[in-house]
Design an enzyme around this catalytic site. Structure first.
Site, mmCIF file in Angstrom:
data_model
loop_
_atom_site.group_PDB
_atom_site.id
_atom_site.type_symbol
_atom_site.label_atom_id
_atom_site.label_comp_id
_atom_site.label_asym_id
_atom_site.label_seq_id
_atom_site.Cartn_x
_atom_site.Cartn_y
_atom_site.Cartn_z
ATOM 1 N N GLN A 125 7.858 5.081 7.454
ATOM 2 C CA GLN A 125 6.398 5.089 7.411
ATOM 3 C C GLN A 125 5.814 5.868 8.591
ATOM 4 O O GLN A 125 6.166 5.618 9.737
ATOM 5 C CB GLN A 125 5.854 3.661 7.411
ATOM 6 N N GLN B 49 6.232 9.675 4.051
ATOM 7 C CA GLN B 49 5.923 8.335 3.549
ATOM 8 C C GLN B 49 4.637 7.836 4.192
ATOM 9 O O GLN B 49 4.450 7.937 5.400
ATOM 10 C CB GLN B 49 7.065 7.374 3.856
ATOM 11 N N ASP B 50 3.724 7.287 3.346
ATOM 12 C CA ASP B 50 2.469 6.688 3.829
ATOM 13 C C ASP B 50 1.565 7.700 4.540
ATOM 14 O O ASP B 50 1.045 7.426 5.628
ATOM 15 C CB ASP B 50 2.754 5.515 4.766
ATOM 16 N N ASP C 208 4.677 6.367 -1.669
ATOM 17 C CA ASP C 208 3.415 5.639 -1.460
ATOM 18 C C ASP C 208 2.492 6.414 -0.529
ATOM 19 O O ASP C 208 1.867 5.824 0.362
ATOM 20 C CB ASP C 208 3.688 4.252 -0.861
ATOM 21 N N ARG D 129 2.409 2.282 -7.990
ATOM 22 C CA ARG D 129 2.952 0.929 -8.069
ATOM 23 C C ARG D 129 2.045 0.023 -7.239
ATOM 24 O O ARG D 129 1.372 0.484 -6.298
ATOM 25 C CB ARG D 129 4.392 0.882 -7.574
ATOM 26 N N TRP E 201 0.858 -2.271 -4.506
ATOM 27 C CA TRP E 201 1.167 -2.879 -3.217
ATOM 28 C C TRP E 201 0.729 -4.352 -3.245
ATOM 29 O O TRP E 201 1.381 -5.225 -2.695
ATOM 30 C CB TRP E 201 0.449 -2.098 -2.108
#
Length: 679
Positions: free
Chosen positions: A487, A509-510, A533, A589, A591
């Site tokens: 992240q 990521q993130d 994500d 998806r 969280w």
């Protein structure tokens, strides 16, 4: 009789001398041989035999591999293998003094033995160096380029310093080298040298607007400090910076930029030197280091840490896990004993500096920064070169009015701003406007493991954090360059009524975190990229005319929409793209189980999975989450194959997804169309 006796003694003496020399050379390292003082030895049979090895190891491209003990005899098999490898470019490098050392050796050979092969090999090595240079002026660790950190501009282990010293001697036409290139090549060398010095000046790191030193590696595109091996994190280098400064001090009639660079680096060396501490080494019976300890000693000579924090010069140490430690004792024996964590090399800079300063009548750089009086506190200019009101974006934000009635515009001119920026809750009504999104770059490289603040470390990794309402940003690149390390947030938005337009938001990521109960954000004409994500949070967000780019087989969104919210993430007229090797990407998806994400009139590439959505192993989310699409198109839009619990909107329901409904204010004191007020 006496004559023959004299000859016999001489022969015996020479034989003994050659034998001794051979033993000495055989037991020495290749580096020490290349550093031997020029003289008759370089005409000896032994030297000529070594030169044959040097010629054999050189690739046709002109470079040499590293860490080769050229003086070691070769078997017939090894000879044949090296001949077969001539056309290969694998391993050609300037790292660990490779290519540089071989050129030095061949020059010393040619001064004693006029073998044209030595000259040709030297010139081929020079061509290799010139060919390997980036347009930015720096050199990679390996050329041809090798994937990974090897592409970074490499100051580590004095790689670029050694290259530039070769070029400096050639451009100045000194007799240091016995081989003189053609005038045409000398002109190429002059250009390459100037580009190299310009690169050095551009990569000198600014800390809170003040020039300091250099990192061991710099990104070849952004020129920012970069990470190499796990234990070689972006940092200010007490070691590599020393040779860079000595090189700058060797330049005759230095420019104002060079003078400023040297003065600033010297001031930094003085500031960060460590006194009262010495390094003790402990050896086993074979002479190998088995431990190092730092011992308090008031009489110890100054030393410098090899790695220091970019923002405050704090020394740090790393094991192969890449986690920073405060002391050398905290890392394992393998890295503690097998790496140079401290250095005394800057002492040579401090020794030569007074004479250099006197030679050119130079005054030390003024390190105190005077606070500028703003011409207009509602129109602030940030520039890297100091011609604006501030050189740092954070400094500009820190000096803006709190809760102003009037909008504050901060215009940021082109440049790379290596900053971790926070816009606090009280700095409302700020417009952060870049000169161009391609060249106005805000960048940082924090990530989950680096922050090491527990399970919520993700939320501390931002490059830019917005906590203030009514924020507007345009023409910027906002990026987190930490790479695929987990992240790592580029942009975090925790406030209401935020517009981000025509910006690049880059990460893995993130990448983008949009949060806050009831907060509304509007992203228009933006490019957003990431891996897993990379758009996540619980705010109500409209993405309009944006490019959403997946760099990895994973998930685009991870909404955590609060229960009862009418809208979550809405993508309208967006384009979903991906890297060529990416073929399995989910639209989203949950969280949290009430996640809402809708795609309307979006073009979906063939990287989007046919089932479209994932429940994140939360079966209950299939009943509570709302995932939908409407009139999308492209190879990745396969409505009949989507998971059964997702939706294809009907016309009547799709009509409700207007900007007014999604983002409109419900309070009388705020303009209903707040999102159109910032320009």
């Amino acid at each position: 009789m006496n004559y023959f006796k004299t000859i016999l003694i001489a022969v015996v003496y020479i034989s003994i001398s050659i034998s001794v020399i051979h033993a000495q050379v055989h037991n020495k390292s290749w580096e020490s041989i290349t550093e031997k003082e020029e003289g008759p030895w370089f005409a000896s049979k032994e030297a000529i035999a070594i030169a044959e090895n040097v010629l054999l190891y050189q690739r046709d491209i002109g470079g040499w591999p590293k860490n080769i003990q050229m003086q070691k005899p070769l078997s017939e098999k090894e000879n044949q293998e090296l001949l077969a490898a001539k056309k290969s470019t694998k391993g050609c490098t300037t790292d660990n003094r490779a290519t540089y050392q071989e050129m030095i050796f061949l020059s010393k050979m040619y001064r004693q033995v006029s073998d044209e092969r030595y000259k040709n090999a030297f010139l081929k090595g020079l061509d290799y160096i010139l060919e390997a240079q980036y347009d930015s002026g720096g050199w990679p660790q390996f050329y041809p380029l090798k994937k990974g950190y090897y592409t970074y501009i490499t100051y580590n282990d004095d790689s670029m310093y050694n290259i530039l010293r070769v070029l400096e001697e050639i451009k100045n036409k000194t007799d240091y080298f016995s081989i003189q290139p053609s005038e045409e090549t000398v002109e190429r060398v002059k250009v390459a040298f100037e580009k190299g010095i310009d690169c050095i000046l551009k990569t000198q790191y600014k800390q809170n607007g003040v020039l300091t030193s250099w990192c061991a590696q710099h990104d070849e595109n952004t020129l920012l400090p970069a990470k190499a091996r796990a234990y070689e994190l972006p940092s200010l280098s007490g070691k590599e910076s020393a040779k860079i400064v000595l090189l700058l001090m060797s330049i005759e009639n230095p420019s104002e930029e060079i003078i400023t660079a040297v003065n600033s680096a010297v001031a930094w060396f003085e500031k960060v030197k460590i006194t009262g501490l010495r390094e003790d080494r402990f050896y086993n019976e074979k002479g190998k280091i088995i431990d190092k300890k730092m011992i308090p000693d008031p009489d110890a000579k100054p030393i410098w840490a090899r790695f220091m924090e970019l923002d405050d010069n704090t020394p740090f140490f790393c094991d192969r896990d890449g986690i920073k430690k405060a002391t050398l004792a905290e890392i394992g024996a393998e890295r503690r004993n097998g790496y140079a964590w401290y250095t005394n090399e800057p002492k040579e800079v401090l020794k030569k500096y007074p004479k250099w300063k006197k030679k050119y009548g130079i005054k030390p750089v003024e390190t105190k920064t005077l606070k500028k009086k703003l011409k207009n506190e509602f129109n602030i200019v940030v520039t890297k070169d100091g011609s604006g009101d501030y050189t740092s974006i954070q400094e500009a934000i820190n000096n803006t009015k709190s809760f102003p009635y009037q909008r504050v515009t901060i215009f940021v001119k082109n440049g790379i701003y290596y900053e971790k920026i926070k816009i606090p809750e009280w700095n409302t009504n700020i417009s952060l406007i870049g000169e161009s999104k391609e060249n106005t770059i805000i960048t940082y490289n924090d990530y989950f493991g680096k922050m090491n603040l527990g399970r919520n470390s993700t939320f501390y990794t931002y490059t830019l954090l917005v906590e203030a309402n009514d924020f507007y940003a345009t023409n910027l690149t906002i990026q987190n360059t930490s790479g695929e390390v987990g992240q790592a947030v580029a942009l975090s938005v925790f406030s209401d009524r935020v517009v981000v337009e025509n910006c690049n938001i880059l990460g893995n990521q993130d990448t983008l975190y949009t949060s806050g109960d009831g907060n509304r954000h509007y992203f228009k004409n933006c490019y957003i990229e990431g891996t897993t994500d990379f758009i996540f949070g619980k705010a109500t967000v409209l993405f309009e005319n944006c490019t959403i780019h997946s760099k990895k087989n994973s998930y685009i969104t991870a909404a955590s929409t609060p229960k009862g919210a009418k809208y979550g993430f809405v993508f309208k007229n967006c384009k979903l793209t991906a890297n060529e090797d990416v073929t399995k990407v989910y639209l989203g998806r949950p969280w949290r189980i009430y996640a809402k994400t809708v795609f309307i009139n979006c073009e979906m590439g063939n990287h989007i999975k046919s089932d479209g959505w994932h429940n994140w192993s939360k079966p209950e989310a299939e009943k509570t989450a709302f995932y939908a699409e409407y009139k999308c198109f492209g190879e990745g839009f396969k409505p009949k194959e989507r998971v059964s619990w997702s939706h294809q909107l009907k016309n009547r329901k799709a009509k409700k997804y207007t900007i007014e409904n999604i983002l409109g204010s419900k309070t009388v004191d705020i303009d209903y169309k707040w999102y159109a007020n910032f320009k």
